[in-house]
Design an enzyme around this catalytic site. Structure first.
Site, PDB file in Angstrom:
ATOM      1  N   CYS A   1       4.984  -2.476   2.825  1.00 33.43           N
ATOM      2  CA  CYS A   1       5.143  -3.653   1.962  1.00 33.43           C
ATOM      3  C   CYS A   1       4.031  -4.678   2.207  1.00 33.43           C
ATOM      4  O   CYS A   1       3.441  -4.744   3.299  1.00 33.43           O
ATOM      5  CB  CYS A   1       6.472  -4.344   2.250  1.00 33.43           C
ATOM      6  SG  CYS A   1       7.919  -3.398   1.781  1.00 33.43           S
TER       7      CYS A   1
ATOM      8  N   VAL B   1       0.868  -1.176   0.000  1.00 34.04           N
ATOM      9  CA  VAL B   1       0.000   0.000   0.000  1.00 34.04           C
ATOM     10  C   VAL B   1       0.904   1.226   0.000  1.00 34.04           C
ATOM     11  O   VAL B   1       1.603   1.485   0.993  1.00 34.04           O
ATOM     12  CB  VAL B   1      -0.933   0.006   1.225  1.00 34.04           C
ATOM     13  CG1 VAL B   1      -1.834   1.238   1.196  1.00 34.04           C
ATOM     14  CG2 VAL B   1      -1.784  -1.271   1.260  1.00 34.04           C
TER      15      VAL B   1
ATOM     16  N   SER C   1       1.336   8.932  -1.459  1.00 35.99           N
ATOM     17  CA  SER C   1       1.940  10.056  -2.186  1.00 35.99           C
ATOM     18  C   SER C   1       3.086  10.667  -1.374  1.00 35.99           C
ATOM     19  O   SER C   1       3.974  11.308  -1.940  1.00 35.99           O
ATOM     20  CB  SER C   1       0.879  11.102  -2.517  1.00 35.99           C
ATOM     21  OG  SER C   1       0.131  11.398  -1.362  1.00 35.99           O
TER      22      SER C   1
ATOM     23  N   CYS D   1      12.239  -7.106   1.416  1.00 35.69           N
ATOM     24  CA  CYS D   1      13.177  -6.038   1.793  1.00 35.69           C
ATOM     25  C   CYS D   1      13.731  -6.297   3.198  1.00 35.69           C
ATOM     26  O   CYS D   1      13.205  -7.115   3.959  1.00 35.69           O
ATOM     27  CB  CYS D   1      12.505  -4.675   1.699  1.00 35.69           C
ATOM     28  SG  CYS D   1      11.495  -4.243   3.135  1.00 35.69           S
TER      29      CYS D   1
ATOM     30  N   GLU E   1       4.375  -7.855   2.649  1.00 29.93           N
ATOM     31  CA  GLU E   1       4.736  -8.811   3.704  1.00 29.93           C
ATOM     32  C   GLU E   1       4.307  -8.299   5.072  1.00 29.93           C
ATOM     33  O   GLU E   1       3.722  -9.018   5.878  1.00 29.93           O
ATOM     34  CB  GLU E   1       6.257  -9.060   3.706  1.00 29.93           C
ATOM     35  CG  GLU E   1       6.792  -9.751   2.466  1.00 29.93           C
ATOM     36  CD  GLU E   1       7.218  -8.793   1.372  1.00 29.93           C
ATOM     37  OE1 GLU E   1       6.596  -7.717   1.228  1.00 29.93           O
ATOM     38  OE2 GLU E   1       8.162  -9.125   0.640  1.00 29.93           O
TER      39      GLU E   1
HETATM   40  N1  THU Z   1       7.582  -3.995  -1.837  1.00 31.99           N
HETATM   41  C1  THU Z   1       6.867  -4.992  -1.215  1.00 31.99           C
HETATM   42  O1  THU Z   1       5.670  -4.864  -0.992  1.00 31.99           O
HETATM   43  N2  THU Z   1       7.539  -6.111  -0.863  1.00 31.99           N
HETATM   44  C2  THU Z   1       8.811  -6.400  -1.213  1.00 31.99           C
HETATM   45  O2  THU Z   1       9.279  -7.485  -0.926  1.00 31.99           O
HETATM   46  C3  THU Z   1       9.615  -5.389  -1.925  1.00 31.99           C
HETATM   47  C4  THU Z   1       9.020  -4.049  -2.029  1.00 31.99           C
HETATM   48  C5  THU Z   1       6.841  -2.841  -2.352  1.00 31.99           C
HETATM   49  C6  THU Z   1       7.076  -1.544  -1.680  1.00 31.99           C
HETATM   50  C7  THU Z   1       6.702  -0.585  -2.791  1.00 31.99           C
HETATM   51  O3  THU Z   1       5.294  -0.436  -2.808  1.00 31.99           O
HETATM   52  C8  THU Z   1       7.093  -1.292  -4.055  1.00 31.99           C
HETATM   53  O4  THU Z   1       7.197  -2.666  -3.714  1.00 31.99           O
HETATM   54  C9  THU Z   1       8.408  -0.831  -4.651  1.00 31.99           C
HETATM   55  O5  THU Z   1       9.390  -0.773  -3.682  1.00 31.99           O
END
Ligand code: THU
Length: 137
Positions: free
Chosen positions: A55, A45, A48, A88, A57
């Protein structure tokens, strides 16, 4: 690949369809299998004010925690991108709070599957037992 992990990946992929990611255009879906057998899902989610993005996860984990779950048995992450996903660093530490070790199942947009583990992704980690003088809830 065990059926329960393939099912977890399918849940992660479905959750990714709800991703709110207009800035990165990088939708992510995640699904947690808890020790109780329950599954919770999440998507990324964005905001802006970019730094407020959460993330997939962590959303999946916090949903379970808020519903009373405490111990992670497995995590699946699904992306639409052709590169394989990789949780991440911040999410690795949050997974670690609720599992000392667990399988992490990854799938890209072409359907390729890879399996890793928390210990592989976050070796020599810091976790709650370092503070075990404090009661866990
Ligand atoms: N993101 C995740 O939701 N999980 C990950 O394992 C890597 C990064 C999202 C965060 C952001 O919305 C987009 O991916 C780009 O970084």
């Amino acid at each position: 690949m065990e059926d329960r992990y393939l099912n977890l990946l399918a849940e992660a992929k479905a959750a990714g369809a709800n991703s709110y990611s207009p800035y990165s255009r990088y939708p992510v879906g995640a699904a947690i299998l808890w020790e109780t057998g329950r599954i919770t899902t999440g998507c990324n989610v964005e905001n802006s004010s970019y730094g407020l993005t959460v993330c997939a996860e962590r959303n999946a984990i916090y949903k379970g925690i808020c519903e009373g779950e405490r111990k992670i048995s497995a995590l699946a992450v699904s992306v639409q991108d052709s590169k394989m996903p990789s949780p991440c660093g911040a999410c690795r530490q949050v997974i670690r709070e609720f599992a000392e070790e667990c399988p992490i199942i990854l799938q890209n947009g072409e359907g390729k599957i890879a399996i890793s583990s928390l210990r592989e992704l976050l070796p020599n980690s810091f976790g709650p037992e370092f503070l075990e003088k404090n009661e866990r809830r």
